[in-house]
Design an enzyme around this catalytic site. Structure first.
Site, PDB file in Angstrom:
ATOM      1  N   ASP A   1     104.462 -46.248  43.311  1.00 37.36           N
ATOM      2  CA  ASP A   1     103.251 -47.746  43.711  1.00 37.36           C
ATOM      3  C   ASP A   1     101.746 -47.337  43.262  1.00 37.36           C
ATOM      4  O   ASP A   1     101.223 -46.391  42.986  1.00 37.36           O
ATOM      5  CB  ASP A   1     102.723 -46.387  45.583  1.00 37.36           C
ATOM      6  CG  ASP A   1     101.929 -47.517  46.063  1.00 37.36           C
ATOM      7  OD1 ASP A   1     101.641 -48.891  46.271  1.00 37.36           O
ATOM      8  OD2 ASP A   1     101.966 -47.198  47.198  1.00 37.36           O
TER       9      ASP A   1
ATOM     10  N   TRP B   1      98.779 -43.654  52.073  1.00 42.94           N
ATOM     11  CA  TRP B   1     100.438 -43.751  51.922  1.00 42.94           C
ATOM     12  C   TRP B   1     101.372 -43.265  51.237  1.00 42.94           C
ATOM     13  O   TRP B   1     102.786 -43.614  51.171  1.00 42.94           O
ATOM     14  CB  TRP B   1     100.242 -45.791  50.187  1.00 42.94           C
ATOM     15  CG  TRP B   1      99.148 -46.575  51.239  1.00 42.94           C
ATOM     16  CD1 TRP B   1      98.066 -46.807  50.488  1.00 42.94           C
ATOM     17  CD2 TRP B   1      99.062 -47.409  52.545  1.00 42.94           C
ATOM     18  NE1 TRP B   1      97.313 -48.127  51.794  1.00 42.94           N
ATOM     19  CE2 TRP B   1      97.633 -48.129  53.049  1.00 42.94           C
ATOM     20  CE3 TRP B   1     100.318 -47.617  53.078  1.00 42.94           C
ATOM     21  CZ2 TRP B   1      97.698 -48.915  53.317  1.00 42.94           C
ATOM     22  CZ3 TRP B   1     100.614 -48.139  54.819  1.00 42.94           C
ATOM     23  CH2 TRP B   1      99.045 -49.214  54.406  1.00 42.94           C
TER      24      TRP B   1
ATOM     25  N   LYS C   1      96.898 -56.451  46.654  1.00 43.40           N
ATOM     26  CA  LYS C   1      95.046 -56.409  46.455  1.00 43.40           C
ATOM     27  C   LYS C   1      94.576 -56.035  45.074  1.00 43.40           C
ATOM     28  O   LYS C   1      93.863 -56.492  44.810  1.00 43.40           O
ATOM     29  CB  LYS C   1      95.707 -54.421  46.115  1.00 43.40           C
ATOM     30  CG  LYS C   1      95.968 -54.104  46.948  1.00 43.40           C
ATOM     31  CD  LYS C   1      95.872 -53.397  48.914  1.00 43.40           C
ATOM     32  CE  LYS C   1      96.585 -53.404  49.655  1.00 43.40           C
ATOM     33  NZ  LYS C   1      97.388 -52.034  49.771  1.00 43.40           N
TER      34      LYS C   1
HETATM   35  C1  LIG Z   1      97.967 -51.704  50.894  1.00 40.81           C
HETATM   36  C2  LIG Z   1      99.694 -50.157  50.186  1.00 40.81           C
HETATM   37  C3  LIG Z   1     100.428 -50.550  51.064  1.00 40.81           C
HETATM   38  C4  LIG Z   1     100.965 -50.865  51.691  1.00 40.81           C
HETATM   39  O1  LIG Z   1     101.120 -52.305  51.263  1.00 40.81           O
HETATM   40  P1  LIG Z   1     102.282 -53.841  52.493  1.00 40.81           P
HETATM   41  O2  LIG Z   1     102.283 -54.478  51.636  1.00 40.81           O
HETATM   42  O3  LIG Z   1     101.399 -53.749  53.696  1.00 40.81           O
HETATM   43  O4  LIG Z   1     103.303 -52.813  53.306  1.00 40.81           O
HETATM   44  C5  LIG Z   1     100.964 -49.521  50.149  1.00 40.81           C
HETATM   45  N1  LIG Z   1     100.285 -48.471  49.248  1.00 40.81           N
HETATM   46  C6  LIG Z   1      99.422 -48.530  48.515  1.00 40.81           C
HETATM   47  C7  LIG Z   1      98.652 -47.614  47.442  1.00 40.81           C
HETATM   48  C8  LIG Z   1      98.606 -49.657  49.268  1.00 40.81           C
HETATM   49  O5  LIG Z   1      97.255 -50.009  48.337  1.00 40.81           O
END
Ligand SMILES: *Cc1c(COP(=O)(O)O)cnc(C)c1O
Length: 360
Positions: free
Chosen positions: A171, A101, A195
């Site tokens: 993030d 990511w 998540k």
């Molecule tokens: C799942 C995830 C993403 C991507 O998320 P989307 O909503 O599918 O774009 C980005 N960063 C992390 C840390 C993730 O776990």
């Protein structure tokens, strides 16, 4: 058919209480005669939903007044572009590459300016967090970017990097609301909610006000400017209304659990059960350097692909779903987010112990 123990990395398990409440309000939300899905986002009922959600989130995280809370769309992945478009005044930013990511965010930023990879743990399949105490951060970098909890590899920054005075952007998709956080250490904290908070389709972005400006990269679409959403209380256009409503319920549930300090304690207890088992097991082993282990995502392997597949299959038959590891890592991964009850982890460990005996 009853509910399973769902170890999915995302979309992931939500508190049963929240789902039941939403079900009870499905046809008639509190006397409005309609579902939240069917109501105007400008209605009084909805205004109260989104205002309360923001208020509860601010309370849970202790978000200072000089930060905006934005409810956005486009997934965490859209932030990979929105961040450089809005923040790259000098067209330069430092990225710490601790997994897929972070790498995707880094590559996306490269479309808009110079993304500098100042550290990486790619050399050991992202199984650790690099030392970030003295990184070569460019003088003119606009920000330093991290993925705080690496969903796929199961690592977590337990210490934030020394950004040398630069704005920290994080993030936190897979560790959102799993522990208390000092918001003032960040310029931007953002995450997709699927998540640890709610249904896919909502991204929460907590951003310091001075970073929200008109001075964005030329060509930045109206919808991708933080200012557009900040000026309109996340209602410039129709927000992901139902998703925000569920997030709001999860915030209330978290407050009832005792807030983020209580959540952290509970998450530590849950993760310890699994890590202790892995450390004592002769068959299963964790794949991450111990000091960098995530409390949310726990990857593990037997070292034998066939045995891994057998385990995943038998676990599924026993009611433990989505334990297959990410396609790029293999093996297994148990995501044990806030809403995973401790019994789920205890039972999983008992099942693993039994599997180990039978396959020794
Ligand atoms: C799942 C995830 C993403 C991507 O998320 P989307 O909503 O599918 O774009 C980005 N960063 C992390 C840390 C993730 O776990």
């Amino acid at each position: 058919m009853g509910r399973v123990y769902n170890f999915s990395a995302g979309p992931a398990v939500l508190p049963e209480e929240v789902l039941k409440e939403a079900a009870a309000e499905m046809l008639d939300y509190r006397g409005t005669g309609m579902s939240v899905m069917e109501m105007s986002h400008r209605s009084k009922a909805y205004e109260e939903i989104i205002t309360t959600a923001e208020k509860d989130l601010r309370e849970l995280m202790g978000i200072p007044d000089n930060y905006k809370v934005l409810f956005l769309q486009g997934g965490a992945s859209q932030q990979f572009a929105m961040i450089p478009m809005n923040l790259m005044k000098n067209k330069k930013a430092a990225y710490i590459i601790t997994g897929q990511w972070a790498k995707k965010a880094y590559q996306e930023a490269g479309l808009y300016g110079e993304a500098v990879a100042v550290a990486s743990s790619a050399d050991k399949t992202f199984s650790y967090i690099p030392d970030c105490s003295d990184l070569p951060i460019p003088e003119d970098a606009d920000y330093v970017y991290i993925c705080e909890n690496n969903t796929i590899y199961g690592t977590k920054f337990w210490q934030l990097p020394n950004t040398k005075g630069k704005t920290l952007v994080a993030d936190v998709s897979s560790c959102f609301l799993s522990e208390p956080v000092d918001v003032t250490k960040y310029g931007v904290i953002y995450g997709g909610v699927q998540k640890n908070i709610g249904p896919a389709g909502v991204v929460i972005c907590i951003i310091r006000e001075d970073l929200i400006t008109e001075d964005v990269l030329p060509g930045t679409p109206t919808m991708l400017r933080y200012k557009t959403h900040a000026d309109n209380g996340s209602m410039y256009n129709t927000p992901p209304a139902y998703g925000i409503y569920i997030c709001g319920k999860v915030f209330q549930w978290l407050k009832k659990q005792g807030g983020l300090a209580a959540m952290k304690e509970y998450n530590e207890k849950k993760a310890k059960i699994l890590y202790d088992f892995l450390d004592g097991s002769k068959l299963f082993k964790g794949t991450v350097q111990k000091k960098d282990r995530s409390l949310m995502n726990v990857p593990f392997v037997t070292g034998n692909e066939e045995l891994d597949a057998k385990f995943v299959k038998e676990a599924k038959a026993a009611g433990f779903e989505n334990l297959k590891g990410h396609r790029t890592v293999g093996g297994m991964r148990a995501s044990i987010y806030n809403a995973m009850p401790i019994e789920g982890v205890e039972k999983l460990v008992a099942f693993m112990g039994e599997f180990e005996k039978q396959n020794a």
